[in-house]
Design a protein around this motif. Structure first.
Motif, mmCIF file in Angstrom:
data_model
loop_
_atom_site.group_PDB
_atom_site.id
_atom_site.type_symbol
_atom_site.label_atom_id
_atom_site.label_comp_id
_atom_site.label_asym_id
_atom_site.label_seq_id
_atom_site.Cartn_x
_atom_site.Cartn_y
_atom_site.Cartn_z
ATOM 1 N N LYS A 1 -9.143 8.935 -8.111
ATOM 2 C CA LYS A 1 -10.106 8.084 -8.822
ATOM 3 C C LYS A 1 -9.730 6.608 -8.764
ATOM 4 O O LYS A 1 -10.592 5.735 -8.736
ATOM 5 N N SER A 2 -8.428 6.320 -8.745
ATOM 6 C CA SER A 2 -7.989 4.919 -8.767
ATOM 7 C C SER A 2 -8.368 4.180 -7.492
ATOM 8 O O SER A 2 -8.448 2.949 -7.478
ATOM 9 N N PHE A 3 -8.625 4.917 -6.406
ATOM 10 C CA PHE A 3 -9.022 4.278 -5.149
ATOM 11 C C PHE A 3 -10.475 3.806 -5.194
ATOM 12 O O PHE A 3 -10.911 3.048 -4.338
ATOM 13 N N THR A 4 -11.229 4.274 -6.184
ATOM 14 C CA THR A 4 -12.648 3.906 -6.281
ATOM 15 C C THR A 4 -12.910 2.853 -7.354
ATOM 16 O O THR A 4 -14.057 2.481 -7.589
ATOM 17 N N LEU A 5 -11.847 2.368 -8.010
ATOM 18 C CA LEU A 5 -12.022 1.405 -9.098
ATOM 19 C C LEU A 5 -12.322 0.001 -8.600
ATOM 20 O O LEU A 5 -12.849 -0.828 -9.327
ATOM 21 N N GLY A 6 -11.968 -0.288 -7.361
ATOM 22 C CA GLY A 6 -12.194 -1.619 -6.802
ATOM 23 C C GLY A 6 -11.343 -1.828 -5.573
ATOM 24 O O GLY A 6 -10.400 -1.064 -5.309
ATOM 25 N N VAL A 7 -11.675 -2.872 -4.811
ATOM 26 C CA VAL A 7 -10.958 -3.144 -3.569
ATOM 27 C C VAL A 7 -9.491 -3.475 -3.856
ATOM 28 O O VAL A 7 -8.578 -2.996 -3.169
ATOM 29 N N LYS A 8 -9.256 -4.304 -4.879
ATOM 30 C CA LYS A 8 -7.900 -4.714 -5.211
ATOM 31 C C LYS A 8 -7.025 -3.502 -5.540
ATOM 32 O O LYS A 8 -5.907 -3.379 -5.010
ATOM 33 N N GLU A 9 -7.536 -2.629 -6.401
ATOM 34 C CA GLU A 9 -6.780 -1.446 -6.796
ATOM 35 C C GLU A 9 -6.511 -0.541 -5.596
ATOM 36 O O GLU A 9 -5.405 -0.011 -5.441
ATOM 37 N N ALA A 10 -7.518 -0.385 -4.745
ATOM 38 C CA ALA A 10 -7.374 0.472 -3.563
ATOM 39 C C ALA A 10 -6.311 -0.070 -2.617
ATOM 40 O O ALA A 10 -5.477 0.685 -2.097
ATOM 41 N N VAL A 11 -6.335 -1.407 -2.399
ATOM 42 C CA VAL A 11 -5.359 -2.034 -1.498
ATOM 43 C C VAL A 11 -3.938 -1.875 -2.041
ATOM 44 O O VAL A 11 -2.997 -1.535 -1.296
ATOM 45 N N ILE A 12 -3.764 -2.120 -3.343
ATOM 46 C CA ILE A 12 -2.439 -1.981 -3.957
ATOM 47 C C ILE A 12 -1.920 -0.550 -3.808
ATOM 48 O O ILE A 12 -0.760 -0.322 -3.444
ATOM 49 N N ASN A 13 -2.786 0.411 -4.065
ATOM 50 C CA ASN A 13 -2.390 1.813 -3.947
ATOM 51 C C ASN A 13 -2.020 2.180 -2.518
ATOM 52 O O ASN A 13 -1.035 2.894 -2.279
ATOM 53 N N ILE A 14 -2.788 1.682 -1.567
ATOM 54 C CA ILE A 14 -2.515 1.970 -0.154
ATOM 55 C C ILE A 14 -1.184 1.347 0.267
ATOM 56 O O ILE A 14 -0.382 1.979 0.979
ATOM 57 N N VAL A 15 -0.942 0.105 -0.179
ATOM 58 C CA VAL A 15 0.331 -0.564 0.142
ATOM 59 C C VAL A 15 1.513 0.230 -0.419
ATOM 60 O O VAL A 15 2.529 0.437 0.261
ATOM 61 N N CYS A 16 1.377 0.688 -1.663
ATOM 62 C CA CYS A 16 2.452 1.481 -2.282
ATOM 63 C C CYS A 16 2.656 2.808 -1.551
ATOM 64 O O CYS A 16 3.776 3.253 -1.343
ATOM 65 N N LEU A 17 1.544 3.423 -1.165
ATOM 66 C CA LEU A 17 1.597 4.688 -0.426
ATOM 67 C C LEU A 17 2.324 4.512 0.910
ATOM 68 O O LEU A 17 3.248 5.269 1.242
ATOM 69 N N VAL A 18 1.917 3.494 1.652
ATOM 70 C CA VAL A 18 2.529 3.221 2.959
ATOM 71 C C VAL A 18 4.001 2.816 2.784
ATOM 72 O O VAL A 18 4.864 3.233 3.554
ATOM 73 N N GLY A 19 4.263 2.003 1.741
ATOM 74 C CA GLY A 19 5.638 1.593 1.472
ATOM 75 C C GLY A 19 6.534 2.788 1.201
ATOM 76 O O GLY A 19 7.671 2.859 1.692
ATOM 77 N N GLY A 20 6.037 3.752 0.428
ATOM 78 C CA GLY A 20 6.800 4.963 0.152
ATOM 79 C C GLY A 20 7.094 5.750 1.414
ATOM 80 O O GLY A 20 8.210 6.247 1.616
ATOM 81 N N ILE A 21 6.090 5.852 2.291
ATOM 82 C CA ILE A 21 6.278 6.569 3.561
ATOM 83 C C ILE A 21 7.344 5.890 4.404
ATOM 84 O O ILE A 21 8.232 6.545 4.971
ATOM 85 N N ILE A 22 7.287 4.550 4.481
ATOM 86 C CA ILE A 22 8.256 3.796 5.292
ATOM 87 C C ILE A 22 9.675 3.986 4.758
ATOM 88 O O ILE A 22 10.620 4.225 5.522
ATOM 89 N N VAL A 23 9.829 3.885 3.443
ATOM 90 C CA VAL A 23 11.159 4.070 2.838
ATOM 91 C C VAL A 23 11.698 5.462 3.153
ATOM 92 O O VAL A 23 12.875 5.625 3.520
ATOM 93 N N ALA A 24 10.848 6.480 3.036
ATOM 94 C CA ALA A 24 11.277 7.855 3.310
ATOM 95 C C ALA A 24 11.678 8.025 4.777
ATOM 96 O O ALA A 24 12.681 8.678 5.084
ATOM 97 N N LEU A 25 10.906 7.420 5.687
ATOM 98 C CA LEU A 25 11.223 7.531 7.113
ATOM 99 C C LEU A 25 12.524 6.803 7.451
ATOM 100 O O LEU A 25 13.310 7.276 8.279
#
Length: 296
Positions: free
Chosen positions: A259-283
């Motif tokens: 649901k948080s991805f549909t709240l607005g562009v800003k929220e979606a971008v922040i969530n995507i950055v955090c998601l990608v950041g987590g993947i990079i750290v794990a890799l």
């Protein structure tokens, strides 16, 4: 002769000082290793047990859990700084996670999901180290389906788990298993149950109403299951490990804040950055792990 004697004495003094510095340096590095293991025990997607293996302290830790007095006598110089580091890392990361989950819940969860997603390839690789069978994939599918059905069912009927003494014992059980069994990150299972945030907040704030039952759960797990889990992993490594992967995937799907991805562009971008950041750290962690020669 006096000059030669003085030179020998100076050499011996320098040698002793060098040994002392080496010992202090080793102890400091073991302290750091312990802090990272403590972080891995509580952070979703990262396994404290895997980090124990990476830093070459898994067997001494297991000896400590199974035969504490014997292990301390045998591995005191190794274990003391590691155990202190585990406590420091565990408390420090719990404090930070409690703050982040309260202040920035959706981005924090997205970062955790990224960590878990980034660790899945390495978990799958580790699960196949002793081969794969039909039973392995059946175990993965069954565990995934059962856990997903349970968690979605709880969400559908809107059951809210109220953290209490018994549930915190369960939390301690999950944390202990994350250290005992390399690759298992049972803290992931606590998030969709609504137990993860109160657990890390309680630990970070030194709330003994949380720490005591969680400690009891961890201690009981160690006493009752340490040898059993080790034996089970030795005899049915692939089936058990694939089942754990199924549990991790199911629990991760449930905690994604769609649901948080549909709240607005800003929220979606922040969530995507955090998601990608987590993947990079794990890799990056996986890359580091694969380049480390683990002592037998």
């Amino acid at each position: 002769m006096n000059d030669n004697g003085n030179q020998i004495e100076n050499f011996n003094d320098n040698s002793q000082n060098s040994k002392k510095k080496t010992k202090w340096g080793d102890s400091f590095m073991r302290l750091i290793h312990g802090a990272l293991i403590g972080l891995g025990a509580v952070l979703p997607g990262i396994s404290g047990g895997v980090l124990c293996v990476v830093f070459g302290v898994y067997m001494p830790i297991m000896e400590l859990l199974s035969h504490p007095f014997k292990a301390i006598k045998k591995h005191a110089r190794l274990l003391i700084p590691v155990v202190i580091g585990i406590g420091v890392g565990f408390l420090a990361i719990s404090k930070l996670l409690g703050f982040l989950l309260n202040k920035y819940p959706d981005p924090s969860v997205c970062a955790f999901v990224g960590l878990i997603a980034g660790m899945l390839p390495s978990l799958f690789r580790e699960a196949g180290e002793k081969g794969r069978s039909k039973g392995s994939f059946i175990s993965l599918a069954v565990c995934f389906a059962v856990v997903l059905a349970i968690l979605l069912g709880l969400n559908a009927i809107n059951i809210t788990i109220e953290p209490n003494f018994g549930w915190y014992i369960f939390c301690g059980f999950c944390i202990a298993l994350s250290v005992i069994a390399p690759g298992m990150s049972f803290s992931t299972l606590l998030m969709p149950l609504g137990l993860y945030t109160p657990l890390v907040e309680g630990i970070g704030n030194l709330d003994f109403k949380v720490i005591i039952p969680a400690g009891i759960g961890a201690l009981l797990t160690v006493i009752l299951l340490a040898k059993a889990v080790t034996t089970l992993m030795d005899r049915h490594y692939s089936v058990v490990f694939h089942g754990i992967i199924g549990i991790v995937i199911a629990a991760t799907i449930v905690i994604i804040p769609f649901k948080s991805f549909t709240l607005g562009v800003k929220e979606a971008v922040i969530n995507i950055v955090c998601l990608v950041g987590g993947i990079i750290v794990a890799l990056v962690l996986d890359k580091f792990n694969s380049n480390v020669d683990v002592p037998d």
